[in-house]
Motif scaffolding. Structure first.
Motif, PDB file in Angstrom:
ATOM      1  N   PRO A  30       0.132  -1.854   7.268  1.00 34.49           N
ATOM      2  CA  PRO A  30      -1.262  -2.386   8.092  1.00 34.49           C
ATOM      3  C   PRO A  30      -1.583  -2.593   8.830  1.00 34.49           C
ATOM      4  O   PRO A  30      -0.858  -3.791   9.822  1.00 34.49           O
ATOM      5  CB  PRO A  30      -1.572  -3.176   6.820  1.00 34.49           C
ATOM      6  N   GLU A  39      -1.763   6.002  -4.351  1.00 33.18           N
ATOM      7  CA  GLU A  39      -2.645   5.572  -3.982  1.00 33.18           C
ATOM      8  C   GLU A  39      -4.361   5.691  -2.918  1.00 33.18           C
ATOM      9  O   GLU A  39      -5.383   5.189  -2.998  1.00 33.18           O
ATOM     10  CB  GLU A  39      -2.544   4.133  -4.437  1.00 33.18           C
ATOM     11  N   CYS A  40      -3.735   6.581  -1.758  1.00 33.74           N
ATOM     12  CA  CYS A  40      -4.384   6.723  -0.368  1.00 33.74           C
ATOM     13  C   CYS A  40      -5.214   7.994  -1.488  1.00 33.74           C
ATOM     14  O   CYS A  40      -4.964   9.132  -1.307  1.00 33.74           O
ATOM     15  CB  CYS A  40      -3.820   6.343   0.326  1.00 33.74           C
ATOM     16  N   SER A  63       0.875  -1.414   0.036  1.00 34.40           N
ATOM     17  CA  SER A  63      -0.034   0.077   0.367  1.00 34.40           C
ATOM     18  C   SER A  63       0.748   1.313  -0.144  1.00 34.40           C
ATOM     19  O   SER A  63       1.671   1.658   1.040  1.00 34.40           O
ATOM     20  CB  SER A  63      -0.804  -0.139   0.786  1.00 34.40           C
TER      21      SER A  63
END
Length: 641
Positions: free
Chosen positions: A531, A434-435, A430
């Motif tokens: 995460p 892309e957040c 992540s």
């Protein structure tokens, strides 16, 4: 009639007033010009080689470590005689220099510390590493020698007192000396004085012609007893090996096989020195020095079915993890998966199944320039400078601060085999870019402020290898843009030329800005989101562009792209307020915003110089659009139509 021409010197750049290479050059050649730029040619574990542009009398560059001559060999009698005479003069005259006595003391206390440090590290390695029997035997033999020497340390102290203390080189070895031809015959030259100090000359004279040394030393000093001189040279061989034990045990990770080979040689040389020493008989009834016995160990079986590359990875990780965890770690299975999304160097995701049942996710980054991605090869230089930089950043800087950067598990660095591996904590897939949760972006802005502050506590010696955003740096960007202009489309050329005109007028102002350690490419793609980790939510990766520059450079990198003005202001405020809250920063908001505008413009020009033209990458057009936006909102300039 002689004519004396006055020497004129340019005003030095403030950074060079404290630069070790510039200071050494000015001391060697008083009145010489200060360099106009200083760059690192090679970074080593204990030293660096610098290039100083414009420092020579004719304006050419000076390399701060350039030694020419015939390599010195202690096995050649003529070289040994020259070295003996040279050291005799050095020690007899050096003893009269009062300032030399203020140098670090290189006596029994210094070498006893080497002994204890080496022994402790090797004991730990024997405990936590699963070594082959041959390597275990070497470790055990060195530990036994250290124990024996410590038990007889009072005798070594007596031998150390046989000759008076003087100025010594303390790292007198063949690689630190050359023989040069001169008008009066061969002459001896020594260099690499960073370990020099005040102490008994033993370590310097361990392998030189003692008759030549004595004749030269007695010319300016007192009579030297031949027997005392022989015993002092023997003591020097013991000191040399203790220093070598300490050094090799320190650099054991990741090159333990090579270091073990070196230790084996040093252990044999120490055994010869111990056997030759006139040890006093112990009074406790145990007799004289006994021969050294080392324990044996059962051989380790290889990992079935493992190919050579995977096996090397496993060995590297087992050694490093065993050391860091203080217990033996075995990898029972290693799964490998190539990373397709990497943008610079080839990399792999590893899953190491440990003997404890833990499955450790690892990110392997291959920093070999030959293994760059196809896109990276178009714009990156084919050298190791950035690879070395990232290695040193992880080892010497990030490992010392607790800000959530990926943990460095292990390193395998063998240039002769083309192996440049970093084994890092795998922080997941992540990326911040892309957040869509803007709060995460504000969190990254605050993290940058804390990072810039935390680095200030590190000593300058740990960060000296990093390049600086100084006047030479900014001027180089301007020069690259000028060279690019003729190749651009007319519309692009007009925008870039106007921005360049403004930028060149700001170079002196930019050069005077305070500098922090910056990431250099603090974009969303280089910020990973862990995460379910509230304590360490972000992990910043890819540190090969780290440098000393304005901290706001990282902030404008983070805020670049398709943000609204309000969102940019939120990121700027997050950084600004974090600086005030966590670091005691008392800056002015308006001045802060002025700096951001200038850094924004500089950053856009830097990337335009990097990508060069539209045919190379779509990124060029992106930065042209970014530059146009910056110019339209800049109060000191407006984009002319």
């Amino acid at each position: 009639m002689s004519i004396v021409h006055p020497i004129t010197s340019r005003q030095p750049h403030p950074d060079f007033l404290t630069h070790p290479a510039a200071i050494a050059w000015r001391r060697l050649r008083p009145g010489s010009d200060w360099p106009i730029a200083i760059s690192i040619l090679k970074q080593r574990c204990k030293s660096a080689i610098y290039k100083m542009d414009g420092a020579a009398p004719d304006g050419s560059a000076v390399v701060a470590k350039l030694v020419e001559g015939e390599p010195y060999s202690r096995f050649r009698e003529d070289h040994s005689v020259l070295a003996g005479k040279w050291l005799g003069l050095l020690h007899s005259l050096g003893s009269r220099v009062v300032a030399a006595s203020q140098l670090p003391h290189r006596g029994p206390v210094h070498y006893l510390a080497h002994l204890r440090a080496a022994r402790q590290r090797l004991r730990t390695d024997l405990k936590v590493l699963d070594l082959p029997p041959g390597q275990s035997a070497v470790f055990a033999a060195v530990i036994a020698q250290c124990n024996l020497l410590e038990s007889h340390w009072s005798q070594l102290e007596k031998w150390d007192a046989l000759l008076p203390s003087t100025f010594i080189h303390a790292d007198f070895k063949p690689k630190n000396a050359v023989i040069r031809a001169g008008p009066d015959g061969p002459a001896f030259f020594s260099y690499d004085w960073e370990l020099s100090g005040w102490g008994n000359p033993a370590i310097d004279i361990a392998h030189v012609n003692l008759s030549a040394y004595r004749s030269a030393a007695e010319e300016f000093g007192p009579h030297l007893d031949p027997d005392a001189l022989q015993l002092t040279a023997l003591l020097g061989r013991i000191y040399l090996r203790l220093a070598a034990f300490a050094w090799e045990s320190h650099k054991m990770d990741p090159r333990w096989e090579l270091s073990t080979e070196h230790l084996s040689i040093y252990q044999e040389e120490m055994a010869a020195a111990i056997a030759a020493a006139p040890w006093e008989r112990k009074t406790n009834g145990h007799g004289t020095v006994a021969s050294l016995q080392v324990p044996d160990e059962a051989p380790r079986k290889g990992i079935p079915g493992a190919n050579s590359v995977a096996n090397l990875m496993i060995k590297t990780l087992e050694v490093a993890l065993s050391r860091s965890r203080g217990r033996k770690v075995r990898i029972q299975k290693l799964r490998r998966q190539a990373c397709i999304a990497t943008e610079s160097f080839q990399s792999e995701r590893l899953r190491a199944s440990l003997n404890s049942g833990e499955v450790l996710p690892i990110f392997l980054k291959d920093l070999n320039p030959a293994h760059q991605t196809e896109a990276a090869r178009k714009v990156r230089e084919f050298d190791l400078a950035q690879s070395y930089r990232e290695l040193h950043v992880y080892q010497g800087i990030l490992s010392r601060i607790q800000l959530g950067t990926p943990e460095l598990y292990a390193v395998r660095w063998e240039p002769e085999r083309g192996i440049f591996w970093l084994f890092l904590e795998d922080t997941g897939n992540s990326r911040l870019r892309e957040c869509r949760n803007f709060a995460k972006w504000a969190l990254a802005a605050r993290w940058a402020a804390r990072f810039h502050f935390a680095i200030q506590a590190l000593p300058a010696s740990q960060t000296a290898f990093l390049p600086k955003y100084d006047r030479a740096h900014y001027q180089e960007v301007a020069n690259q843009i000028e060279q690019t202009l003729p190749t651009l489309q007319s519309a692009d050329s007009r925008v870039v030329a106007q921005a360049l005109d403004h930028f060149t007028g700001q170079i002196d102002w930019l050069s005077a800005l305070p500098r922090d350690l910056i990431h250099g490419q603090y974009f969303g793609r280089n910020i990973m989101l862990r995460p379910r980790n509230k304590e360490r939510p972000i992990a910043v990766i890819d540190w090969e562009t780290a440098a000393f520059g304005p901290g706001t450079f990282d902030l404008v990198s983070l805020a670049s792209g398709n943000w609204t003005d309000g969102q940019k202001q939120t990121l700027y405020r997050a950084y600004f307020e974090e600086c005030k809250t966590k670091t005691g920063f008392h800056g002015n908001w308006n001045e802060f915003c002025t700096e951001l505008r200038e850094i924004e413009l500089y950053q856009a020009l830097q990337w335009i110089a990097w990508w060069r033209n539209r045919s190379l990458s779509f990124n060029f057009g992106k930065w042209i659009r970014e530059l146009s936006r910056i110019m339209r909102s800049h109060p000191a300039m407006s984009l002319r139509s």
